[in-house]
Design an enzyme around this catalytic site. Sequence first.
Site, short mmCIF file in Angstrom:
data_model
loop_
_atom_site.label_atom_id
_atom_site.label_comp_id
_atom_site.label_asym_id
_atom_site.label_seq_id
_atom_site.Cartn_x
_atom_site.Cartn_y
_atom_site.Cartn_z
N TYR A 244 44.99 27.84 31.05
CA TYR A 244 44.55 26.50 30.64
C TYR A 244 43.41 26.63 29.65
O TYR A 244 42.32 27.09 29.99
CB TYR A 244 44.13 25.72 31.89
CG TYR A 244 43.60 24.32 31.66
CD1 TYR A 244 43.75 23.64 30.46
CD2 TYR A 244 42.93 23.67 32.69
CE1 TYR A 244 43.26 22.37 30.28
CE2 TYR A 244 42.44 22.38 32.54
CZ TYR A 244 42.60 21.74 31.33
OH TYR A 244 42.11 20.46 31.16
N LYS B 51 48.59 25.80 28.99
CA LYS B 51 48.25 24.39 28.87
C LYS B 51 47.28 24.23 27.70
O LYS B 51 46.16 24.75 27.73
CB LYS B 51 47.62 23.85 30.16
CG LYS B 51 47.21 22.38 30.05
CD LYS B 51 46.54 21.88 31.33
CE LYS B 51 46.06 20.43 31.16
NZ LYS B 51 45.36 19.93 32.36
#
EC number: 4.3.3.7
Length: 307
Positions: A137, A165
């Site tokens: 992420y 992400k």
Amino acid sequence: MTDTIDLSGVFPAMCTPFDEDEQIDFETLRTDAQRLEEAGVDGLVPVGSTGESATLTHDEHVEVVEAVIDAVDDVPVIAGSGSNNTREALELSERSADAGADGLLLISPYYNKPEQRGFVEHYERIADAVDLPQIVYNVPSRTGQNIEPDTAVELASHENIAGYKAASGDLGQIGEIAERTTDEEFAVLSGDDALTLPTISVGGTGTISVSANIEPERTCAMVGAALEGDYDRARQLHHELGPLFRTLFIETNPIPVKEAMEIRGYGPARMRSPMTRLSAENRDVLEDVLADLEDEPTAVADAEASP
């Protein structure tokens, strides 16, 4: 890796509801997980940034993951388990795996701002130890450091690192990562609702979404249309959702989305300090946006009515 997850579609970044004593409201949490599953989402992501993981104890973190897993029937649960301390992230990841999580979302180490080689060592250490699909992420606005494309591509070669992400706001960088990982089993997911459609257009597979907590059907319809190549319909839905995308970040996430949850009757807007409630002025703006969405004819309904 023994199990895989289809990381395409819509994965709401769930809120963590609190009662009047700032304790986790597990009944509301379970009900919300079931509401989202019934709306057609492709998976659930509890205890990430939107789930206020920063103010949860490790035990609470695992209890939330367990509650969401117990509440749903047939969607994967991807537990947020990141930290700026590799040993702590490893412990949370192992405990989440033991709780039954189907995958992990790992925010990049924040505040201490490691070099790129530090990111590689951090993620590979966890991926070597925990046999679950893991999503890197990248959110530099919160962490203070960007995961560069070379680093993301290097991590994509690990069998347990299944996705990325993207919340950098840099569509060029996102597209480069998607382009350079085409030959890997590696998903690029939007972490910014306003960029979900553009991200899919450059090779992304879906979104870990804040707005899907409020408008799951519309968000799923937009992403589904884009993945099917129906960009006219996807664009219409993107424009319908645009005011919500903007308003949900009018103050720091998850302040606006929790207020929206309360307005819609999905859960309380209570936050744990140092997070605060949405200002009265911005709540008025949010109420207007939500009312407009309820009143506006949608491309979802148009598509359902078509022969």
